[in-house]
Scaffold this motif. Structure first.
Motif, PDB file in Angstrom:
ATOM      1  N   GLY A   1       2.895 -10.916   5.978  1.00 13.09           N
ATOM      2  CA  GLY A   1       2.136 -11.863   4.630  1.00 13.09           C
ATOM      3  C   GLY A   1       2.234 -10.914   3.430  1.00 13.09           C
ATOM      4  O   GLY A   1       1.705  -9.712   3.703  1.00 13.09           O
ATOM      5  N   LYS A   2       1.556 -11.399   2.431  1.00 15.20           N
ATOM      6  CA  LYS A   2       1.109 -10.680   1.432  1.00 15.20           C
ATOM      7  C   LYS A   2      -0.474 -10.227   1.393  1.00 15.20           C
ATOM      8  O   LYS A   2      -1.156  -9.871   2.151  1.00 15.20           O
ATOM      9  N   SER A   3       0.348  -8.664   1.969  1.00 12.93           N
ATOM     10  CA  SER A   3      -0.950  -7.367   1.812  1.00 12.93           C
ATOM     11  C   SER A   3      -1.335  -6.527   1.043  1.00 12.93           C
ATOM     12  O   SER A   3      -0.147  -6.320  -0.685  1.00 12.93           O
ATOM     13  N   ALA A   4      -2.156  -6.193   0.850  1.00 17.07           N
ATOM     14  CA  ALA A   4      -3.096  -4.992  -0.262  1.00 17.07           C
ATOM     15  C   ALA A   4      -4.006  -3.857   0.582  1.00 17.07           C
ATOM     16  O   ALA A   4      -4.072  -4.337   1.579  1.00 17.07           O
ATOM     17  N   VAL A   5      -4.223  -2.698  -0.371  1.00 18.92           N
ATOM     18  CA  VAL A   5      -5.434  -2.059   0.249  1.00 18.92           C
ATOM     19  C   VAL A   5      -6.201  -2.013  -0.584  1.00 18.92           C
ATOM     20  O   VAL A   5      -5.813  -1.563  -1.980  1.00 18.92           O
ATOM     21  N   TYR A   6      -7.298  -1.115  -0.044  1.00 18.37           N
ATOM     22  CA  TYR A   6      -8.501  -0.771  -1.131  1.00 18.37           C
ATOM     23  C   TYR A   6      -8.997   0.583  -0.474  1.00 18.37           C
ATOM     24  O   TYR A   6      -9.234   0.906   0.269  1.00 18.37           O
ATOM     25  N   ILE A   7      -9.488   1.546  -1.517  1.00 19.38           N
ATOM     26  CA  ILE A   7      -9.580   2.398  -1.178  1.00 19.38           C
ATOM     27  C   ILE A   7     -11.170   2.757  -1.195  1.00 19.38           C
ATOM     28  O   ILE A   7     -11.655   2.286  -2.709  1.00 19.38           O
ATOM     29  N   ALA A   8     -12.451   3.796  -1.402  1.00 20.12           N
ATOM     30  CA  ALA A   8     -13.130   4.897  -1.348  1.00 20.12           C
ATOM     31  C   ALA A   8     -13.696   5.603  -0.513  1.00 20.12           C
ATOM     32  O   ALA A   8     -13.158   5.863   0.634  1.00 20.12           O
TER      33      ALA A   8
ATOM     34  N   ALA B   1     -15.865  -0.270  -3.611  1.00 17.14           N
ATOM     35  CA  ALA B   1     -14.370  -0.110  -3.943  1.00 17.14           C
ATOM     36  C   ALA B   1     -13.908   0.168  -4.853  1.00 17.14           C
ATOM     37  O   ALA B   1     -13.701  -0.430  -6.033  1.00 17.14           O
ATOM     38  N   LEU B   2     -12.335   1.013  -4.380  1.00 18.00           N
ATOM     39  CA  LEU B   2     -11.443   0.845  -5.585  1.00 18.00           C
ATOM     40  C   LEU B   2      -9.689  -0.082  -5.528  1.00 18.00           C
ATOM     41  O   LEU B   2      -9.630  -0.189  -4.173  1.00 18.00           O
ATOM     42  N   GLY B   3      -9.394  -0.798  -6.135  1.00 22.99           N
ATOM     43  CA  GLY B   3      -8.170  -1.742  -5.580  1.00 22.99           C
ATOM     44  C   GLY B   3      -8.816  -2.950  -6.547  1.00 22.99           C
ATOM     45  O   GLY B   3      -9.275  -3.731  -7.244  1.00 22.99           O
ATOM     46  N   PRO B   4      -8.016  -4.189  -5.396  1.00 21.33           N
ATOM     47  CA  PRO B   4      -6.770  -4.156  -4.360  1.00 21.33           C
ATOM     48  C   PRO B   4      -5.566  -3.322  -5.390  1.00 21.33           C
ATOM     49  O   PRO B   4      -5.099  -3.729  -6.478  1.00 21.33           O
ATOM     50  N   TYR B   5      -4.674  -2.583  -4.380  1.00 21.15           N
ATOM     51  CA  TYR B   5      -3.413  -2.346  -4.560  1.00 21.15           C
ATOM     52  C   TYR B   5      -2.482  -2.794  -3.698  1.00 21.15           C
ATOM     53  O   TYR B   5      -2.580  -2.984  -2.464  1.00 21.15           O
TER      54      TYR B   5
END
Length: 340
Positions: free
Chosen positions: A106-113, A120-124
């Motif tokens: 499925g459509k996917s992304a990541v967040y980071i910290a 949080a930074l993102g979504p990427y």
């Protein structure tokens, strides 16, 4: 937010025995839909997964990574296909698997910290890339795979600095609900990354060829059938003379269990671009025995994982480098970077 140490994709997933060495092939000859999903719906899932954008995912709006994790359903596990990350924008490749050992598409992304409580930074977005070659390029290694992974996700993530980073990988399901998996990755200082990078001149190593092996292809290729056309050219003889795609992979012995499909993809790419650049496959272990350690060619490149792809332009400088699992589109972009 519970976090886990990062692992290479398919090292983690191999523990649940859903991927065999050399997954690949066409959707009709390899990729099977998850239980309860029709082939038609599965095809739509794969198509949607390849079109992920930032707009498909919730904005952080100052929320912490823990807050973002609270908005998704827990359950899947993320396995990472990249282990060498440095400050700056990195390719972060991964796969998702649910509690029933089925791959999640499925459509996917990541967040980071830096920590779960940090902003949080993102979504990427992480558009999926197909690991499925045309049937003509599918190896016998792939033919034994009863549940191949069809796609690999990859996000371009700008890590501000070195250190341990918390990651939340999320996938949007058909009903719009989000499922997520937490993990950690380690970002090292660029000065501590000895692997040749884009813009640099790679080591002028002598790669194994049909000639150097006196025709004994089994000594230099664990793919079945042998990919003879990827062992005709010695890297040192073409470096700086024409573009090259140099692939380090071992279809039969791969620790990350994705070497098979990338070698299959290399063969498919050679059919399209072979008149414009050299394609070379180098095995990973001495005498094809893990206990004997890495071949000198990998040591010269300071490689500790596999597979790795380096494309080099006609001037002898690296145009692209890819670690771990990468699909048809990423392989093609790496080739085009070397041809431009």
């Amino acid at each position: 937010m519970t976090v886990r140490r990062p692992v290479l994709l398919l090292v983690a997933l191999a523990a649940v025995a859903v991927v065999a060495a050399g997954c690949g092939g066409s959707q009709d000859s390899g990729a099977k839909p998850p239980p309860g999903v029709s082939q038609k719906d599965f095809a739509k899932l794969l198509a949607d997964a390849s079109t992920s954008t930032t707009a498909d995912f919730p904005a952080v709006n100052g929320k912490s990574l823990q807050d973002m994790a609270s908005g998704v359903k827990a359950g899947p596990q993320a396995g990472f296909a990249t282990s060498v990350l440095t400050p700056g924008t990195d390719r972060l490749a991964f796969g998702m698997i649910d509690k029933a050992n089925n791959f999640v598409y499925g459509k996917s992304a990541v967040y980071i910290a830096r920590s779960p409580s940090d902003k949080a930074l993102g979504p990427y977005p992480a558009p999926a890339d197909s690991l499925l070659t045309k049937p003509a390029f599918r190896s016998q290694n792939a033919a034994v795979d009863t549940s191949p992974i069809a796609q690999i996700y990859a996000a371009s993530v700008p890590f501000p600095k070195a250190g341990t980073w918390n990651v939340l990988a999320v996938t949007k399901q058909d009903d719009g609900a989000m499922v997520g998996a937490p993990a950690q990755v380690k970002v090292i200082a660029k000065s501590k990354d000895p692997i040749p990078d884009v813009g640099q001149v790679p080591p002028r190593v002598s790669t194994d060829t049909v000639a150097s092996a006196a025709g004994n292809l089994a000594a230099i290729d664990t793919r079945r059938p042998f990919a003879r056309e990827l062992h005709e050219v010695n890297f040192k003889d073409v470096l700086g003379k024409k573009p090259v795609a140099l692939l380090f992979a071992t279809p039969q012995l791969c620790q990350s269990r994705v070497c098979g499909p990338v070698v299959d993809i290399a063969l498919q790419m050679k059919q399209q671009y072979g008149d414009r650049m050299a394609f070379i496959h180098e095995e990973v272990y001495r005498d094809n025995q893990v206990s004997k350690g890495l071949r000198p060619q990998l040591q010269a490149f300071h490689l500790q994982t596999e597979p790795w792809l380096f494309t080099i332009n006609k001037d002898g400088r690296i145009a692209a480098r890819l670690e771990g699992s990468f699909g048809v589109n990423e392989f093609r972009r790496a080739i085009q970077a070397a041809l431009n």
